[in-house]
Design a protein around this motif. Structure first.
Motif, mmCIF file in Angstrom:
data_model
loop_
_atom_site.group_PDB
_atom_site.id
_atom_site.type_symbol
_atom_site.label_atom_id
_atom_site.label_comp_id
_atom_site.label_asym_id
_atom_site.label_seq_id
_atom_site.Cartn_x
_atom_site.Cartn_y
_atom_site.Cartn_z
ATOM 1 N N LYS A 75 0.823 -1.217 0.000
ATOM 2 C CA LYS A 75 0.000 0.000 0.000
ATOM 3 C C LYS A 75 0.858 1.268 0.000
ATOM 4 O O LYS A 75 0.348 2.351 -0.205
ATOM 5 C CB LYS A 75 -0.911 0.025 1.218
ATOM 6 N N LEU A 76 2.134 1.098 0.248
ATOM 7 C CA LEU A 76 3.039 2.238 0.344
ATOM 8 C C LEU A 76 3.529 2.656 -1.041
ATOM 9 O O LEU A 76 3.475 1.872 -1.988
ATOM 10 C CB LEU A 76 4.233 1.868 1.225
ATOM 11 N N PRO A 77 4.030 3.878 -1.147
ATOM 12 C CA PRO A 77 4.611 4.302 -2.428
ATOM 13 C C PRO A 77 5.750 3.366 -2.842
ATOM 14 O O PRO A 77 6.466 2.825 -1.990
ATOM 15 C CB PRO A 77 5.156 5.706 -2.121
ATOM 16 N N LYS A 78 5.913 3.189 -4.128
ATOM 17 C CA LYS A 78 6.909 2.238 -4.658
ATOM 18 C C LYS A 78 8.305 2.478 -4.098
ATOM 19 O O LYS A 78 9.020 1.542 -3.777
ATOM 20 C CB LYS A 78 6.955 2.306 -6.184
ATOM 21 N N HIS A 79 8.698 3.737 -3.946
ATOM 22 C CA HIS A 79 10.063 4.034 -3.503
ATOM 23 C C HIS A 79 10.309 3.697 -2.030
ATOM 24 O O HIS A 79 11.443 3.680 -1.590
ATOM 25 C CB HIS A 79 10.415 5.499 -3.785
ATOM 26 N N THR A 80 9.256 3.409 -1.273
ATOM 27 C CA THR A 80 9.428 3.079 0.146
ATOM 28 C C THR A 80 9.182 1.600 0.447
ATOM 29 O O THR A 80 9.561 1.125 1.515
ATOM 30 C CB THR A 80 8.474 3.908 1.025
ATOM 31 N N GLN A 81 8.570 0.893 -0.471
ATOM 32 C CA GLN A 81 8.191 -0.499 -0.221
ATOM 33 C C GLN A 81 9.379 -1.380 0.130
ATOM 34 O O GLN A 81 9.312 -2.156 1.087
ATOM 35 C CB GLN A 81 7.477 -1.089 -1.435
ATOM 36 N N TRP A 125 0.800 3.493 11.821
ATOM 37 C CA TRP A 125 1.399 4.815 11.750
ATOM 38 C C TRP A 125 2.067 5.050 10.396
ATOM 39 O O TRP A 125 1.911 6.112 9.789
ATOM 40 C CB TRP A 125 2.423 4.990 12.881
ATOM 41 N N VAL A 126 2.807 4.061 9.910
ATOM 42 C CA VAL A 126 3.505 4.206 8.625
ATOM 43 C C VAL A 126 2.499 4.372 7.484
ATOM 44 O O VAL A 126 2.680 5.236 6.613
ATOM 45 C CB VAL A 126 4.443 3.003 8.363
ATOM 46 N N ILE A 127 1.452 3.567 7.494
ATOM 47 C CA ILE A 127 0.429 3.672 6.441
ATOM 48 C C ILE A 127 -0.201 5.062 6.466
ATOM 49 O O ILE A 127 -0.373 5.693 5.427
ATOM 50 C CB ILE A 127 -0.647 2.569 6.595
ATOM 51 N N GLN A 128 -0.526 5.553 7.659
ATOM 52 C CA GLN A 128 -1.108 6.901 7.787
ATOM 53 C C GLN A 128 -0.124 7.967 7.302
ATOM 54 O O GLN A 128 -0.527 8.954 6.699
ATOM 55 C CB GLN A 128 -1.499 7.184 9.232
ATOM 56 N N LYS A 129 1.142 7.763 7.566
ATOM 57 C CA LYS A 129 2.179 8.725 7.175
ATOM 58 C C LYS A 129 2.199 8.924 5.665
ATOM 59 O O LYS A 129 2.362 10.042 5.185
ATOM 60 C CB LYS A 129 3.537 8.220 7.657
ATOM 61 N N TYR A 130 2.029 7.854 4.921
ATOM 62 C CA TYR A 130 2.112 7.923 3.467
ATOM 63 C C TYR A 130 0.752 8.021 2.792
ATOM 64 O O TYR A 130 0.686 8.134 1.570
ATOM 65 C CB TYR A 130 2.867 6.711 2.912
ATOM 66 N N LYS A 131 -0.306 7.979 3.555
ATOM 67 C CA LYS A 131 -1.648 8.036 2.985
ATOM 68 C C LYS A 131 -1.879 9.407 2.364
ATOM 69 O O LYS A 131 -1.592 10.433 2.975
ATOM 70 C CB LYS A 131 -2.688 7.761 4.067
ATOM 71 N N GLN A 132 -2.407 9.397 1.174
ATOM 72 C CA GLN A 132 -2.706 10.644 0.485
ATOM 73 C C GLN A 132 -3.955 11.270 1.103
ATOM 74 O O GLN A 132 -4.919 10.563 1.397
ATOM 75 C CB GLN A 132 -2.950 10.390 -1.003
#
Length: 83
Positions: free
Chosen positions: A26-32, A68-75
């Motif tokens: 679910k995270l952006p490609k550059h962080t997965q 927390w991480v998912i929320q951090k990157y959520k648009q």
């Protein structure tokens, strides 16, 4: 003790491991890659933990951290915020 996450139930460390790797998608490609590596290393680090209470603490913390991480990157859903 079962941890309910969305429609998934996480009862064991292996289930948690699989869940966290799926969440990485679910995270952006550059962080997965970074977070997948982090999940794998953490799993290896705690693989020999024998204290059931400590295992539960680790699992609960991992779920909170993942949220927390998912929320951090959520648009943001609302792009029409006042400027």
């Amino acid at each position: 003790m079962a941890n309910r996450v969305g429609s998934a139930t996480v009862n064991t460390p292996k289930q948690l491991y699989k869940y966290l790797l799926r969440e990485c998608e679910k995270l952006p490609k550059h962080t997965q890659q970074f977070y997948k590596y982090s999940v794998k290393q953490s799993f290896k680090q705690h693989a020999l933990e024998s204290d059931e209470e400590r295992v539960q603490q680790i699992m609960e913390r991992a779920l909170l951290d993942a949220k927390w991480v998912i929320q951090k990157y959520k648009q943001p859903d609302d792009t029409s915020a006042s400027k």
